[in-house]
Design a protein around this motif. Sequence first.
Motif, PDB file in Angstrom:
ATOM      1  N   SER A  12      17.967 -59.620  30.301  1.00 50.94           N
ATOM      2  CA  SER A  12      18.933 -60.119  31.290  1.00 50.94           C
ATOM      3  C   SER A  12      18.663 -61.576  31.653  1.00 50.94           C
ATOM      4  N   SER A  17      24.280 -62.750  33.094  1.00 52.38           N
ATOM      5  CA  SER A  17      24.546 -61.406  33.588  1.00 52.38           C
ATOM      6  C   SER A  17      25.626 -61.449  34.667  1.00 52.38           C
ATOM      7  N   PRO A  20      26.630 -58.058  40.073  1.00 51.45           N
ATOM      8  CA  PRO A  20      26.997 -56.685  40.398  1.00 51.45           C
ATOM      9  C   PRO A  20      27.977 -56.631  41.571  1.00 51.45           C
ATOM     10  N   HIS A  22      28.314 -54.397  43.720  1.00 48.31           N
ATOM     11  CA  HIS A  22      27.837 -53.404  44.684  1.00 48.31           C
ATOM     12  C   HIS A  22      27.953 -53.948  46.104  1.00 48.31           C
ATOM     13  N   TRP A  25      25.143 -56.071  47.336  1.00 47.16           N
ATOM     14  CA  TRP A  25      24.756 -57.259  46.580  1.00 47.16           C
ATOM     15  C   TRP A  25      24.676 -58.563  47.389  1.00 47.16           C
ATOM     16  N   LYS A 112      20.459 -46.864  41.194  1.00 46.96           N
ATOM     17  CA  LYS A 112      20.177 -48.098  40.457  1.00 46.96           C
ATOM     18  C   LYS A 112      21.364 -49.020  40.665  1.00 46.96           C
ATOM     19  N   SER A 114      21.502 -52.208  39.768  1.00 51.94           N
ATOM     20  CA  SER A 114      21.624 -52.971  38.522  1.00 51.94           C
ATOM     21  C   SER A 114      20.275 -52.856  37.811  1.00 51.94           C
ATOM     22  N   ASP A 115      20.121 -53.521  36.673  1.00 51.73           N
ATOM     23  CA  ASP A 115      18.822 -53.476  35.976  1.00 51.73           C
ATOM     24  C   ASP A 115      17.708 -54.044  36.839  1.00 51.73           C
ATOM     25  N   HIS A 140      14.512 -55.820  44.647  1.00 51.46           N
ATOM     26  CA  HIS A 140      15.191 -56.684  43.678  1.00 51.46           C
ATOM     27  C   HIS A 140      14.199 -57.650  43.044  1.00 51.46           C
TER      28      HIS A 140
END
Length: 258
Positions: A12, A17, A20, A22, A25, A112, A114-115, A140
Amino acid sequence: SQTDDERALSDSSTEASAVPSHPLWPDIERITLEQLTFAQQGVGEGWEIFEQDGEMKLYKREKEVNGLVQDTLKAVHVVKGVTGFEMANCFFQPEYRFGWETTLEEMKIIEKVSDDAILFHQIHKRVWPASQRDAVFWSHIRQIPDSENPDGEPIWVVCNKSLAKDHPAAPDKKGKYTRAFLTAVIVCQTIITKHPNDEDELSRAEVTCKISYCSHVDPGGWVPAAATRAVYKREYPKFLRKFTSYVIDECQDKPVRT
Ligand code: 16H
């Protein structure tokens, strides 16, 4: 050997990337950068050293709100033979956590995001004189170029922050646990002590990691100020020693990863 999560994480950093979408975020983004700035500030006025062991130094800044401790901790350390990525990755990835987190009874991944962002529920052991604590927090990890040395080693940061509100997947079991609220940030940067030839792989003898860790704990419920301070005075140095020796052991026989 890399896990899928670690592979996704290192990939990433080379791909653009997507941000996200979310709901957490914007908070994750803003608070992580705020905490990074805070961790990078020096320990001037208002900070008091309470423990030193070689390169490891721990400072506190005391504050009380209605008789409850709201102290902030700042620790700095220099660890030989590991990189900033290795330190930050071991702090972030859930599979390593029970290897170094001595206060943990249960850890659950709620989501999850994100990664590089995970929502956790943790139940902590009753090491504290009061009732058992639990916490719901996001974590994070990210890599940030060093603004003072853009061609040098990047900065790795992991920020953990409690959710201010209850989460449906981990409702507050009042009576069973007391919910604690924490903010913690670890900032890691590799120092390369000897520049290798192009063909040479970096060896462990040539890397050192500079760490800065800050934490703010609101134990939740009522706890006498002296008890809170006695606990963290014991637990923070214990955590730093255990965590750094764990990362050294974990990486020892593996290739250096920056
Ligand atoms: O950062 C540490 N651990 C992380 C991984 O487990 C989690 C942590 C976190 C936890 C909950 C919510 C957000 C973030 O970042 C290492 C933590 C080291 C803990 C030192 C103990 C501090 C004790 C504070 C005193 C509380 C007193 C309570 C009753 C007397």
